[in-house]
Design a protein around this motif. Structure first.
Motif, PDB file in Angstrom:
ATOM      1  N   GLY A   4       0.790  -1.219   0.000  1.00 16.43           N
ATOM      2  CA  GLY A   4       0.000   0.000   0.000  1.00 16.43           C
ATOM      3  C   GLY A   4       0.825   1.273   0.000  1.00 16.43           C
ATOM      4  N   LYS A   5       2.143   1.148   0.097  1.00 17.64           N
ATOM      5  CA  LYS A   5       2.997   2.338   0.128  1.00 17.64           C
ATOM      6  C   LYS A   5       3.110   2.957  -1.254  1.00 17.64           C
ATOM      7  N   ILE A   6       3.242   4.260  -1.267  1.00 19.05           N
ATOM      8  CA  ILE A   6       3.388   4.995  -2.515  1.00 19.05           C
ATOM      9  C   ILE A   6       4.826   4.855  -3.008  1.00 19.05           C
ATOM     10  N   GLN A  30      -2.258  10.591   1.552  1.00 17.37           N
ATOM     11  CA  GLN A  30      -3.391   9.716   1.828  1.00 17.37           C
ATOM     12  C   GLN A  30      -3.692   8.732   0.692  1.00 17.37           C
ATOM     13  N   THR A  31      -2.856   8.773  -0.355  1.00 18.42           N
ATOM     14  CA  THR A  31      -3.041   7.859  -1.483  1.00 18.42           C
ATOM     15  C   THR A  31      -2.531   6.475  -1.111  1.00 18.42           C
ATOM     16  N   VAL A  48      -7.474   7.380  -3.709  1.00 14.72           N
ATOM     17  CA  VAL A  48      -7.464   8.556  -2.841  1.00 14.72           C
ATOM     18  C   VAL A  48      -8.814   8.595  -2.146  1.00 14.72           C
ATOM     19  N   PRO A  49      -8.824   8.573  -0.806  1.00 13.10           N
ATOM     20  CA  PRO A  49     -10.103   8.497  -0.104  1.00 13.10           C
ATOM     21  C   PRO A  49     -10.978   9.730  -0.317  1.00 13.10           C
ATOM     22  N   ASP A  85     -11.574  12.009 -11.852  1.00 12.66           N
ATOM     23  CA  ASP A  85     -12.347  12.888 -10.958  1.00 12.66           C
ATOM     24  C   ASP A  85     -11.447  13.709 -10.042  1.00 12.66           C
ATOM     25  N   GLY A  86     -10.322  14.192 -10.579  1.00 10.04           N
ATOM     26  CA  GLY A  86      -9.438  15.054  -9.807  1.00 10.04           C
ATOM     27  C   GLY A  86      -8.594  14.326  -8.773  1.00 10.04           C
ATOM     28  N   ARG A  87      -8.573  12.996  -8.844  1.00 11.70           N
ATOM     29  CA  ARG A  87      -7.817  12.196  -7.875  1.00 11.70           C
ATOM     30  C   ARG A  87      -6.854  11.255  -8.605  1.00 11.70           C
ATOM     31  N   LEU A  88      -5.714  11.014  -7.969  1.00  9.62           N
ATOM     32  CA  LEU A  88      -4.771  10.045  -8.511  1.00  9.62           C
ATOM     33  C   LEU A  88      -5.454   8.690  -8.631  1.00  9.62           C
TER      34      LEU A  88
END
Length: 115
Positions: A4-6, A30-31, A48-49, A85-88
């Motif tokens: 889960g790490k970026i 938070q990604t 991205v939550p 939608d504006g999210r990674l």
């Protein structure tokens, strides 16, 4: 990469300046990596939550591309960051040639250009 790490390479790609870049950088903390695209694929889906501010950027590939060379300086592929939608939403490693990469490249082998 299932922890889960970026990946650091995503941070490098987002270090370029383009409209919406700062808002996308703000999402990084938070990604989460949700899953790879295949069992051997280094490409990753990102999440991205809700509640994290969106970037004012069109859906699709951001205007910063990471060109990847191998250890001998040969062109190997490119890294694309996808936004929805504006999210990674994804980090894609597309390669040239017959040998598919099984992991993301070392950030030192990547040159980021903004188109």
């Amino acid at each position: 990469m299932g922890d889960g790490k970026i990946p650091g390479i995503l941070v490098k790609l987002l270090s370029a300046e383009f409209p919406g870049a700062q808002a996308l950088r703000n999402q990084l903390a938070q990604t989460r990596v949700t899953r790879p695209w295949g069992s051997d694929s280094p490409s990753l889906d990102l999440d991205v939550p809700p509640g994290v501010p969106e970037a004012a950027i069109e859906d699709g590939v951001i205007p910063a591309t990471g060109t990847v060379t191998d250890d001998s300086g040969e062109l190997f592929g490119e890294l694309l960051v996808w936004v929805s939608d504006g999210r990674l939403s994804a980090l894609e490693f597309s390669w040239y040639g017959d040998t598919a990469p099984t992991e993301l490249p070392d950030p030192g082998l990547v040159t980021v250009t903004v188109r």
